[in-house]
Write an enzyme that holds these catalytic residues in place. Structure first.
Site, PDB file in Angstrom:
ATOM      1  N   HIS A  78      30.657  35.416  45.588  1.00 22.83           N
ATOM      2  CA  HIS A  78      30.321  34.964  46.939  1.00 22.83           C
ATOM      3  C   HIS A  78      31.080  35.776  47.991  1.00 22.83           C
ATOM      4  CE1 HIS A  78      28.740  32.462  50.060  1.00 22.83           C
ATOM      5  NE2 HIS A  78      29.950  32.467  50.586  1.00 22.83           N
ATOM      6  N   ASP A  93      29.375  37.778  51.037  1.00 22.27           N
ATOM      7  CA  ASP A  93      29.804  37.686  52.439  1.00 22.27           C
ATOM      8  C   ASP A  93      30.101  39.067  53.015  1.00 22.27           C
ATOM      9  OD1 ASP A  93      29.633  34.921  52.602  1.00 22.27           O
ATOM     10  OD2 ASP A  93      31.786  34.585  52.323  1.00 22.27           O
ATOM     11  N   HIS A 117      35.517  36.431  56.287  1.00 23.14           N
ATOM     12  CA  HIS A 117      34.726  36.886  57.425  1.00 23.14           C
ATOM     13  C   HIS A 117      35.577  37.554  58.509  1.00 23.14           C
ATOM     14  CE1 HIS A 117      30.879  35.459  56.067  1.00 23.14           C
ATOM     15  NE2 HIS A 117      31.368  34.256  55.842  1.00 23.14           N
TER      16      HIS A 117
END
Length: 148
Positions: free
Chosen positions: A72, A76, A99
């Site tokens: 994941h 991202d 992020h």
């Protein structure tokens, strides 16, 4: 977090590997944070079907792969790099990514290439990876891409 451990994955993106190896990886969060997230209007569409919820002893709803967390994180990273709106040929190594760090990379690439800044459309608070003070940057994604 002990329930997550250290995960490492080398990945060469192709359309097939993206669909088969990355796309199934769900976002994840901690059960202890869920109440505050919901109170602040976050995780509204979250469920045990589309997110891994981590309790004191590990995931409450099982994993799709033993390294779903790092998959994941790569998903991202690729999504955040897509904000550049152009193909990227690079070898990227991320450690403790997220992020905010991904966006710092996107902005650094944009500055290094002398890319014209797009009209301000999204105000982003960037926490410095070095632990320094956060800063705000105006950034709008390329057409067809969503802002983070």
């Amino acid at each position: 977090h002990p329930a997550v451990g250290t995960q490492v994955l080398s990945f060469t993106p192709t359309e097939r590997s993206f669909v088969e190896e990355l796309a199934p990886a769900r976002t994840y969060g901690f059960l202890r944070d869920l109440g505050l997230m919901r109170k602040n209007g976050l995780a509204r569409g979250g469920s045990l079907d589309n997110a891994v919820v981590i309790g004191n002893r590990g995931p409450l709803n099982g994993l799709r792969s033993r390294d779903e967390f790092v998959r994941h994180k790569i998903l991202d990273l690729l999504g955040d790099l897509a904000l550049l709106g152009r193909p990227i040929v690079a070898h990227v190594v991320a450690r403790n990514g997220g992020h905010a760090l991904n966006l710092e990379l996107v902005l650094a690439i944009q500055r290094a290439l002398g890319l014209e800044r797009r009209p301000a459309g999204v105000a982003v608070r960037v926490a410095a990876a070095s632990g320094g003070p956060a800063r705000h940057e105006a950034f709008a994604p390329a057409p067809g891409f969503a802002a983070i």
